[in-house]
Write a protein that holds these residues in place. Structure first.
Motif, PDB file in Angstrom:
ATOM      1  N   PRO A 329     -14.112  46.930  -9.387  1.00 36.27           N
ATOM      2  CA  PRO A 329     -14.697  45.728  -9.993  1.00 36.27           C
ATOM      3  C   PRO A 329     -15.582  46.085 -11.192  1.00 36.27           C
ATOM      4  O   PRO A 329     -16.728  46.480 -11.030  1.00 36.27           O
ATOM      5  CB  PRO A 329     -15.512  45.120  -8.850  1.00 36.27           C
ATOM      6  CG  PRO A 329     -15.836  46.273  -7.953  1.00 36.27           C
ATOM      7  CD  PRO A 329     -14.731  47.276  -8.105  1.00 36.27           C
ATOM      8  N   LEU A 330     -15.033  46.024 -12.380  1.00 33.86           N
ATOM      9  CA  LEU A 330     -15.709  46.224 -13.662  1.00 33.86           C
ATOM     10  C   LEU A 330     -16.079  47.670 -13.972  1.00 33.86           C
ATOM     11  O   LEU A 330     -15.817  48.159 -15.065  1.00 33.86           O
ATOM     12  CB  LEU A 330     -16.960  45.351 -13.754  1.00 33.86           C
ATOM     13  CG  LEU A 330     -16.721  43.852 -13.939  1.00 33.86           C
ATOM     14  CD1 LEU A 330     -18.041  43.116 -14.076  1.00 33.86           C
ATOM     15  CD2 LEU A 330     -15.849  43.581 -15.151  1.00 33.86           C
ATOM     16  N   HIS A 331     -16.703  48.383 -13.044  1.00 37.42           N
ATOM     17  CA  HIS A 331     -17.128  49.753 -13.339  1.00 37.42           C
ATOM     18  C   HIS A 331     -17.252  50.526 -12.029  1.00 37.42           C
ATOM     19  O   HIS A 331     -17.317  49.940 -10.950  1.00 37.42           O
ATOM     20  CB  HIS A 331     -18.442  49.772 -14.111  1.00 37.42           C
ATOM     21  CG  HIS A 331     -19.573  49.057 -13.427  1.00 37.42           C
ATOM     22  ND1 HIS A 331     -20.303  49.636 -12.416  1.00 37.42           N
ATOM     23  CD2 HIS A 331     -20.102  47.819 -13.603  1.00 37.42           C
ATOM     24  CE1 HIS A 331     -21.223  48.806 -12.001  1.00 37.42           C
ATOM     25  NE2 HIS A 331     -21.128  47.678 -12.701  1.00 37.42           N
ATOM     26  N   PRO A 332     -17.327  51.871 -12.101  1.00 35.41           N
ATOM     27  CA  PRO A 332     -17.295  52.688 -10.885  1.00 35.41           C
ATOM     28  C   PRO A 332     -18.595  52.728 -10.074  1.00 35.41           C
ATOM     29  O   PRO A 332     -18.633  53.360  -9.021  1.00 35.41           O
ATOM     30  CB  PRO A 332     -16.992  54.096 -11.420  1.00 35.41           C
ATOM     31  CG  PRO A 332     -16.371  53.887 -12.751  1.00 35.41           C
ATOM     32  CD  PRO A 332     -17.061  52.678 -13.304  1.00 35.41           C
ATOM     33  N   HIS A 333     -19.658  52.091 -10.549  1.00 37.27           N
ATOM     34  CA  HIS A 333     -20.943  52.128  -9.839  1.00 37.27           C
ATOM     35  C   HIS A 333     -21.451  53.558  -9.671  1.00 37.27           C
ATOM     36  O   HIS A 333     -22.135  53.873  -8.695  1.00 37.27           O
ATOM     37  CB  HIS A 333     -20.825  51.445  -8.469  1.00 37.27           C
ATOM     38  CG  HIS A 333     -20.529  49.977  -8.558  1.00 37.27           C
ATOM     39  ND1 HIS A 333     -21.514  49.030  -8.667  1.00 37.27           N
ATOM     40  CD2 HIS A 333     -19.353  49.303  -8.582  1.00 37.27           C
ATOM     41  CE1 HIS A 333     -20.960  47.823  -8.734  1.00 37.27           C
ATOM     42  NE2 HIS A 333     -19.658  47.974  -8.697  1.00 37.27           N
ATOM     43  N   ASN A 334     -21.137  54.409 -10.613  1.00 34.64           N
ATOM     44  CA  ASN A 334     -21.654  55.767 -10.629  1.00 34.64           C
ATOM     45  C   ASN A 334     -21.558  56.282 -12.061  1.00 34.64           C
ATOM     46  O   ASN A 334     -20.464  56.318 -12.636  1.00 34.64           O
ATOM     47  CB  ASN A 334     -20.876  56.676  -9.682  1.00 34.64           C
ATOM     48  CG  ASN A 334     -21.383  58.105  -9.687  1.00 34.64           C
ATOM     49  OD1 ASN A 334     -21.036  58.890 -10.567  1.00 34.64           O
ATOM     50  ND2 ASN A 334     -22.212  58.446  -8.720  1.00 34.64           N
ATOM     51  N   ALA A 335     -22.699  56.674 -12.639  1.00 35.40           N
ATOM     52  CA  ALA A 335     -22.721  57.042 -14.050  1.00 35.40           C
ATOM     53  C   ALA A 335     -21.827  58.237 -14.351  1.00 35.40           C
ATOM     54  O   ALA A 335     -21.095  58.241 -15.352  1.00 35.40           O
ATOM     55  CB  ALA A 335     -24.160  57.345 -14.471  1.00 35.40           C
ATOM     56  N   ALA A 336     -21.867  59.263 -13.505  1.00 33.23           N
ATOM     57  CA  ALA A 336     -21.074  60.461 -13.765  1.00 33.23           C
ATOM     58  C   ALA A 336     -19.586  60.153 -13.703  1.00 33.23           C
ATOM     59  O   ALA A 336     -18.812  60.524 -14.602  1.00 33.23           O
ATOM     60  CB  ALA A 336     -21.433  61.553 -12.761  1.00 33.23           C
ATOM     61  N   LEU A 337     -19.162  59.467 -12.645  1.00 27.21           N
ATOM     62  CA  LEU A 337     -17.742  59.130 -12.526  1.00 27.21           C
ATOM     63  C   LEU A 337     -17.314  58.167 -13.626  1.00 27.21           C
ATOM     64  O   LEU A 337     -16.177  58.237 -14.121  1.00 27.21           O
ATOM     65  CB  LEU A 337     -17.463  58.524 -11.156  1.00 27.21           C
ATOM     66  CG  LEU A 337     -17.692  59.433  -9.946  1.00 27.21           C
ATOM     67  CD1 LEU A 337     -17.295  58.699  -8.664  1.00 27.21           C
ATOM     68  CD2 LEU A 337     -16.916  60.737 -10.077  1.00 27.21           C
TER      69      LEU A 337
END
Length: 414
Positions: A329-337
């Protein structure tokens, strides 16, 4: 303060920055998405004040963090060329570049300003944080009455409560700064910090709570050996960012039982598993800037094979994760990933270098090392568990914290 000094402060670049920093906790409680516009206006006014006083623009001095940030944004702009969301990716990268330019110019404007004016920026933190904490507590206790009033009293929905999580994340980012403001009674500072932690624990959003506790804990612990802490942080955070896909793959391949977790946490782990597989398909260049919005299969629910792997086998879990949840949903919810997924190894190397450069830059200025590392770790915890790495309101808040640190380093240490 004399009348002349008051008039001087009224024309100072420090005034709009002080006002911006002071209202941020309350603004976050009211509407966190307004941070991007508020920061843009505040920085623009600071730059205009510098122009009015000096008749020249405050062009930034080169620094490792600023140059690496520019390189990362430049690579993101290039990565938009092969993205399925190329137009959106270009717009996002240009917006981030504009924020970086405004932030670095504002920092230079404050560097040229009178030290007494800049010192007043720190004075707004205590009342600003106190008001923000009080508003968050009132909103939670009253069933979101404050946030409903700001929106004209619409019918209550879960989205109203959801907005408290970003507000606490912003609070977590600013709380460590209070430790470096001179002249504040220790008992008062301790009370405000304790109230901030209590509100973070009380309000919804585990990631924001963790960011608050870990950020303050880092700031306090780093005071024992600031330079060593900065050096360890530079090496550790950089390596952690680079190794993120391998670390996630190693843990998730074992199939930890997610049935014991809350649904939001289990869903996040499933998202990470999906993202790690996509990173492996395009590890060097990534899928392109903002490609998370339309990655193949992003709207689909999780198949039975993946759910079985993580112990999500009940009929209710099949429906919740197989039919009612999206794989991305929109983005991985993890900056590195997120950075690995969209900008590949090149972007990840630049991001790791940026984290290392920030930690080392903080370590080079003892007056801000401990509090700065607390801010850095708080922001990283939030980025590791929650929001999209390119979201304008979040990037703008990070830029504000960085400018505040640059200003506060000119104040005497606590």
């Amino acid at each position: 303060m004399s009348g002349a000094a008051q008039r001087g402060f009224a024309r100072s670049p420090a005034l709009p920055v002080a006002v911006l920093l002071g209202v941020t906790p309350a603004l976050a409680a009211a509407q966190f998405r307004a941070m991007a516009l508020a920061v843009t206006i505040g920085f623009a006014l600071a730059i205009a004040a510098h122009w009015r006083n000096h008749r020249r623009l405050p062009w930034p001095r080169p620094s490792a963090p600023a140059l690496i940030s520019a390189a990362l944004i430049g690579w993101a702009l290039i990565a938009a060329l092969w993205s399925a969301e190329a137009r959106h990716g270009v717009g996002t990268a240009l917006g981030l570049g504009a924020l970086l330019v405004l932030a670095t110019m504002t920092a230079r404007a404050l560097e040229d300003d009178d030290a007494a004016h800049v010192a007043r920026i720190g004075k707004v933190l205590l009342p600003g944080l106190t008001l923000g904490i009080a508003l968050l507590a009132f909103d939670q206790a009253s069933g979101n009455l404050f946030r409903l009033a700001v929106r004209g009293f619409p019918e209550w929905s879960e989205r109203i409560t959801f907005g408290l999580k970003p507000a606490v994340a912003i609070l977590a980012l600013l709380l460590p700064l209070l430790l470096m403001v001179p002249g504040l009674p220790r008992a008062v500072v301790g009370a405000v910090l304790a109230a901030g932690v209590a509100v973070a624990i009380w309000l919804p959003g585990e990631s924001a709570m963790i960011a608050t506790i870990v950020g303050l804990g880092t700031a306090l612990a780093a005071r024992l050996a600031p330079r060593m802490a900065a050096q360890l942080m530079a090496a550790g955070l950089g390596l952690l960012f680079l190794a993120a896909p391998l670390l996630f793959a190693a843990v998730l391949s074992r199939g930890p039982d997610l049935s014991v977790l809350p649904q939001s946490a289990a869903h996040r782990v499933l998202i990470w598993d999906f993202v790690v597989e996509r990173i492996a398909e395009r590890p060097v260049l990534g899928w392109g800037m903002d490609a998370s919005r339309s990655l193949p299969g992003y709207r689909d629910g999780f198949d039975d094979r993946r759910l079985d792997h993580f112990g999500l086998t009940s009929p209710e879990e099949r429906v919740a994760y197989g039919q009612q949840s999206a794989q991305l949903p929109l983005h991985p919810h993890n900056a590195a990933l997120h950075i690995w997924l969209e900008t590949g190894l090149v972007g990840a190397v630049l991001a790791a270098a940026l984290l290392a450069a920030l930690a080392l830059a903080l370590g080079a200025v003892p007056a801000i090392t401990a509090a700065g590392l607390g801010v850095l770790v708080s922001g990283l915890v939030t980025g590791w568990l929650s929001f999209g790495v390119w979201q304008p309101w979040w990037v703008a808040t990070l830029m504000l914290a960085a400018v505040a640190l640059a200003a506060l380093r000119r104040s005497p240490t606590r």
